[in-house]
Design an enzyme around this catalytic site. Sequence first.
Site, mmCIF file in Angstrom:
data_model
loop_
_atom_site.group_PDB
_atom_site.id
_atom_site.type_symbol
_atom_site.label_atom_id
_atom_site.label_comp_id
_atom_site.label_asym_id
_atom_site.label_seq_id
_atom_site.Cartn_x
_atom_site.Cartn_y
_atom_site.Cartn_z
ATOM 1 N N GLU A 131 -0.412 26.196 -15.418
ATOM 2 C CA GLU A 131 -0.977 25.352 -14.320
ATOM 3 C C GLU A 131 -0.069 25.469 -13.070
ATOM 4 O O GLU A 131 -0.725 25.197 -11.961
ATOM 5 C CB GLU A 131 -1.166 24.181 -15.062
ATOM 6 C CG GLU A 131 -2.737 23.584 -14.596
ATOM 7 C CD GLU A 131 -2.947 22.510 -15.231
ATOM 8 O OE1 GLU A 131 -3.946 22.457 -15.977
ATOM 9 O OE2 GLU A 131 -2.107 21.382 -15.164
ATOM 10 N N HIS A 181 4.672 39.310 -37.791
ATOM 11 C CA HIS A 181 4.007 39.895 -38.692
ATOM 12 C C HIS A 181 2.513 39.866 -37.832
ATOM 13 O O HIS A 181 1.411 40.122 -38.777
ATOM 14 C CB HIS A 181 3.793 39.390 -39.919
ATOM 15 C CG HIS A 181 5.286 39.474 -40.637
ATOM 16 N ND1 HIS A 181 5.466 40.031 -41.455
ATOM 17 C CD2 HIS A 181 6.443 38.838 -40.394
ATOM 18 C CE1 HIS A 181 6.888 39.887 -41.865
ATOM 19 N NE2 HIS A 181 7.451 39.050 -41.071
ATOM 20 N N LYS A 219 -15.286 22.558 -14.857
ATOM 21 C CA LYS A 219 -15.966 21.284 -15.009
ATOM 22 C C LYS A 219 -17.141 21.037 -14.346
ATOM 23 O O LYS A 219 -18.442 20.212 -14.555
ATOM 24 C CB LYS A 219 -15.098 19.961 -14.402
ATOM 25 C CG LYS A 219 -13.847 20.019 -15.216
ATOM 26 C CD LYS A 219 -12.895 18.844 -14.497
ATOM 27 C CE LYS A 219 -11.243 18.993 -15.332
ATOM 28 N NZ LYS A 219 -10.502 18.342 -14.526
#
Length: 447
Positions: free
Chosen positions: A289, A310, A424
Amino acid sequence: MKTLSLELGKTLPFLEANAIENLYPQAQAANEALEAGTCAGNDFLGWLHLPSSITEEHLNDILATAQVLRENCDTIVVAGIGGSYLGARAVIEALGNSFEWLANDGKNPVILFAGNNIGEDYLYELCEYLKGRRFGVINISKSGTTTETALAFRLLKKQCEEQRGLDVARKVIVAVTDAKKGAARVTADKEGYKSFIIPDNVGGRFSVLTPVGLLPIACAGFDIKAMIQGAVDMEKATNTDVPVANNLAATYAAARNALYAAGKKIEILANFQPKLHSMNEWWKQLYGESEGKNGKGIFPAAVDLTTDLHSMGQWIQDGERTIFETVISVENPRHTVLFPHDEENLDGLNFLEGRRVDEVNRMAELGTQLAHVDGGVPCMRIVLPELNEYYLGQLIYFFERGCGISGLVLGVNPFDQPGVEAYKKNMFALLGKPGYEADTEAIKARL
Ligand code: PA5
């Protein structure tokens, strides 16, 4: 004072001579700009001297509130998202028993997290789990209006009041939010909740050393004063009067920018302790961010090793050579487990008899780094003497300061996050939120 250490040796074969040192002046200038408050985003520098400016009184207030919650709750739900929960979760998981969930002995409340997603099943299952439990809630939101958190809090508040009665609910719901604005503040004031303020000049992802992180960590039974002491010591060790070559945060910032300039666009944070999984998540938010803007930024990825050897191990060893790796290494585990003898030795592991599991882990770490270097991956290593509050305090502050310096060297404002608003706006438009009528019309035309 013992501090973390940073080893860069395994990055050097991938860089031109002095590539890191050449960035020292920029790193020093960035650190000085933070200190002088002259950098981009300088209205969000409250975190810089937070450790050394926290008062004993403030810490005691947090501890007293944690005690009220601990005495009155067997379960505490921390409602928050992003910077409003990741730091607390990182520390609580790093210090807690990996099987706390199953093996809770009643000495400490179980700490759960909500408000960090909108999964209906998650919320249903949480509310079911809380039925009949003496639970409390810490509602954490700086803006006080974040949808994920507000939605979870509405459900939790109602259930807490119904289950525990209004008077107890008012005692076991605590708010950590803005001093004046936002729905979380309005509700806290109306209901008379105990509340803590998130300072205006501390952004979410830099807020773990405020009550945002400290209250849940204290509720879980960990020593927040030792954690702050670790951060205070790292604040001193990374100040501008410490030359870049000896300054862990500035060196880390210079090294990652040198690697970025050399085409290493992805940093993979790797731990060899599953307890550090959420620390990876906190770090990803802090760096992602802060740096990912203006079409720039190292992409922060993370793996838990040896587990992910793995799965992602193949890609790291052999995929596109645009990555570098930063290993968090813990020198001393808290417990000792020795390999037992087995008469039949069907698994062929008797050669390890009497040796510690950690010896195998350390050899796995060393072997992995050497393999990755052979595969073309620069590796650096951050060493923590052990996993305790003090060293986690150091680690947190080291990463915060390193992030501020690194973002400034990169040429971005590390303290804003304009990009997180886009989803948003669309979500509210799609849901038909009042005030979004024009956006609703526009977005519907796109569907
Ligand atoms: O770092 C940030 O600023 C964000 O990740 C916020 O912490 C997150 O969006 C939550 O915001 P708020 O605390 O306002 O609910």
